[in-house]
Scaffold this motif. Sequence first.
Motif, PDB file in Angstrom:
ATOM      1  N   PRO A 123       0.813  -1.228   0.000  1.00 16.67           N
ATOM      2  CA  PRO A 123       0.000   0.000   0.000  1.00 16.67           C
ATOM      3  C   PRO A 123       0.845   1.278   0.000  1.00 16.67           C
ATOM      4  O   PRO A 123       0.492   2.250  -0.662  1.00 16.67           O
ATOM      5  CB  PRO A 123      -0.823  -0.126   1.288  1.00 16.67           C
ATOM      6  N   GLU A 124       1.956   1.284   0.724  1.00 10.57           N
ATOM      7  CA  GLU A 124       2.784   2.492   0.809  1.00 10.57           C
ATOM      8  C   GLU A 124       3.857   2.563  -0.284  1.00 10.57           C
ATOM      9  O   GLU A 124       4.195   3.658  -0.750  1.00 10.57           O
ATOM     10  CB  GLU A 124       3.498   2.566   2.169  1.00 10.57           C
ATOM     11  N   PHE A 125       4.384   1.409  -0.679  1.00  8.28           N
ATOM     12  CA  PHE A 125       5.555   1.413  -1.559  1.00  8.28           C
ATOM     13  C   PHE A 125       5.305   0.817  -2.938  1.00  8.28           C
ATOM     14  O   PHE A 125       6.169   0.890  -3.809  1.00  8.28           O
ATOM     15  CB  PHE A 125       6.708   0.662  -0.884  1.00  8.28           C
ATOM     16  N   GLY A 126       4.148   0.209  -3.152  1.00  8.83           N
ATOM     17  CA  GLY A 126       3.817  -0.311  -4.473  1.00  8.83           C
ATOM     18  C   GLY A 126       4.346  -1.705  -4.747  1.00  8.83           C
ATOM     19  O   GLY A 126       4.822  -2.416  -3.856  1.00  8.83           O
ATOM     20  N   ASP A 127       4.243  -2.107  -6.018  1.00  6.37           N
ATOM     21  CA  ASP A 127       4.675  -3.436  -6.426  1.00  6.37           C
ATOM     22  C   ASP A 127       6.189  -3.549  -6.424  1.00  6.37           C
ATOM     23  O   ASP A 127       6.915  -2.554  -6.355  1.00  6.37           O
ATOM     24  CB  ASP A 127       4.142  -3.756  -7.821  1.00  6.37           C
ATOM     25  N   TYR A 128       6.650  -4.780  -6.510  1.00  8.80           N
ATOM     26  CA  TYR A 128       8.090  -5.034  -6.538  1.00  8.80           C
ATOM     27  C   TYR A 128       8.365  -6.261  -7.397  1.00  8.80           C
ATOM     28  O   TYR A 128       7.467  -7.053  -7.706  1.00  8.80           O
ATOM     29  CB  TYR A 128       8.626  -5.273  -5.119  1.00  8.80           C
ATOM     30  N   GLU A 129       9.607  -6.410  -7.752  1.00 10.97           N
ATOM     31  CA  GLU A 129      10.053  -7.596  -8.485  1.00 10.97           C
ATOM     32  C   GLU A 129      11.426  -7.998  -7.954  1.00 10.97           C
ATOM     33  O   GLU A 129      12.326  -7.155  -7.846  1.00 10.97           O
ATOM     34  CB  GLU A 129      10.151  -7.304  -9.990  1.00 10.97           C
ATOM     35  N   LEU A 130      11.574  -9.270  -7.578  1.00  7.77           N
ATOM     36  CA  LEU A 130      12.857  -9.779  -7.114  1.00  7.77           C
ATOM     37  C   LEU A 130      13.597 -10.426  -8.270  1.00  7.77           C
ATOM     38  O   LEU A 130      13.042 -11.249  -8.995  1.00  7.77           O
ATOM     39  CB  LEU A 130      12.663 -10.806  -5.991  1.00  7.77           C
ATOM     40  N   ARG A 131      14.859 -10.055  -8.416  1.00  7.63           N
ATOM     41  CA  ARG A 131      15.706 -10.657  -9.436  1.00  7.63           C
ATOM     42  C   ARG A 131      16.942 -11.252  -8.764  1.00  7.63           C
ATOM     43  O   ARG A 131      17.385 -10.773  -7.724  1.00  7.63           O
ATOM     44  CB  ARG A 131      16.122  -9.609 -10.480  1.00  7.63           C
ATOM     45  N   GLN A 132      17.480 -12.262  -9.393  1.00  7.36           N
ATOM     46  CA  GLN A 132      18.654 -12.950  -8.870  1.00  7.36           C
ATOM     47  C   GLN A 132      19.874 -12.607  -9.702  1.00  7.36           C
ATOM     48  O   GLN A 132      19.787 -12.550 -10.928  1.00  7.36           O
ATOM     49  CB  GLN A 132      18.408 -14.459  -8.913  1.00  7.36           C
ATOM     50  N   PRO A 133      21.029 -12.368  -9.078  1.00  9.85           N
ATOM     51  CA  PRO A 133      22.237 -12.097  -9.865  1.00  9.85           C
ATOM     52  C   PRO A 133      22.554 -13.262 -10.805  1.00  9.85           C
ATOM     53  O   PRO A 133      22.277 -14.418 -10.484  1.00  9.85           O
ATOM     54  CB  PRO A 133      23.330 -11.937  -8.803  1.00  9.85           C
TER      55      PRO A 133
END
Length: 277
Positions: A56-66
Amino acid sequence: MKITKWWVGIICWLCLAALANGAQILTVPSYDSDKIDHDSYYFTRLLTLALDKTRPEFGDYELRQPEVVMVDDRLKAALVQGGVDLLWHTSVSLEDARLQAVPVSLLGELSQYRLLLIRSGEQQRFSSISSLAQLRQLTAGVGAQWPGVRVLESNELPMVTATGYPQLFRMLAAGRFDYFPRGIYQIISEVGMYPELDLAIESDLMLSYPNHIYFFVRKGDDRIAERILLGLERARADGEVDALIDSIPRFRWAREELQRGQRRVIPLQSSPQPVAQ
């Protein structure tokens, strides 16, 4: 050529969509996070839980791996240089002041205790030990870049170091050292990792020293740090952190082992450094 342009158009559209949605992209070392006995399993899920709690405060995200697997000093250097955005690690020393900790202990008391991995049939060597002075008559094995090196040194415990996690199990079996101190939450899944080596969990002793595991970000990445802190606090208040811990068999075993309280505890000095802020 038309197909190439079509794909370029699709890729551009996806990029624009991601920007429009404001998704926060985080590169994290989530190697082997699908394996329940790997540390990444817990820490990646805990991170995801914290990020989900703060949409709600920071929005969507996506995790990526090196693309390249990095551990220990190389991984910390990658965080400083921007190759990753976050890692989990024990509290760092002052030379790592470029890193910023999210000040929530990720494992609580589970990160403060060590049990000993030994060769099967050698329990008798440890059963009479009840003090640090007696333990100094034996030699430990530890990873050359692990924080445990400083702990063993500050307690004047003889040690053999090596680079490479699997190598230490083989060195123990070969008699290069006497015991391999492991986190209480790690050892139950490690004892049978190499059945051909015939290793065992020492049954009487437990080492303890002040120690915590934190999420770390680059110094100045306040928005990421604030989001994770808020998410962890919410997840703890909701009971979801405890539920996650209880869902992992080796963590449950560690909690039960602490509750039994049947081991002789040898306290160690760790000279902990302040959490980097």
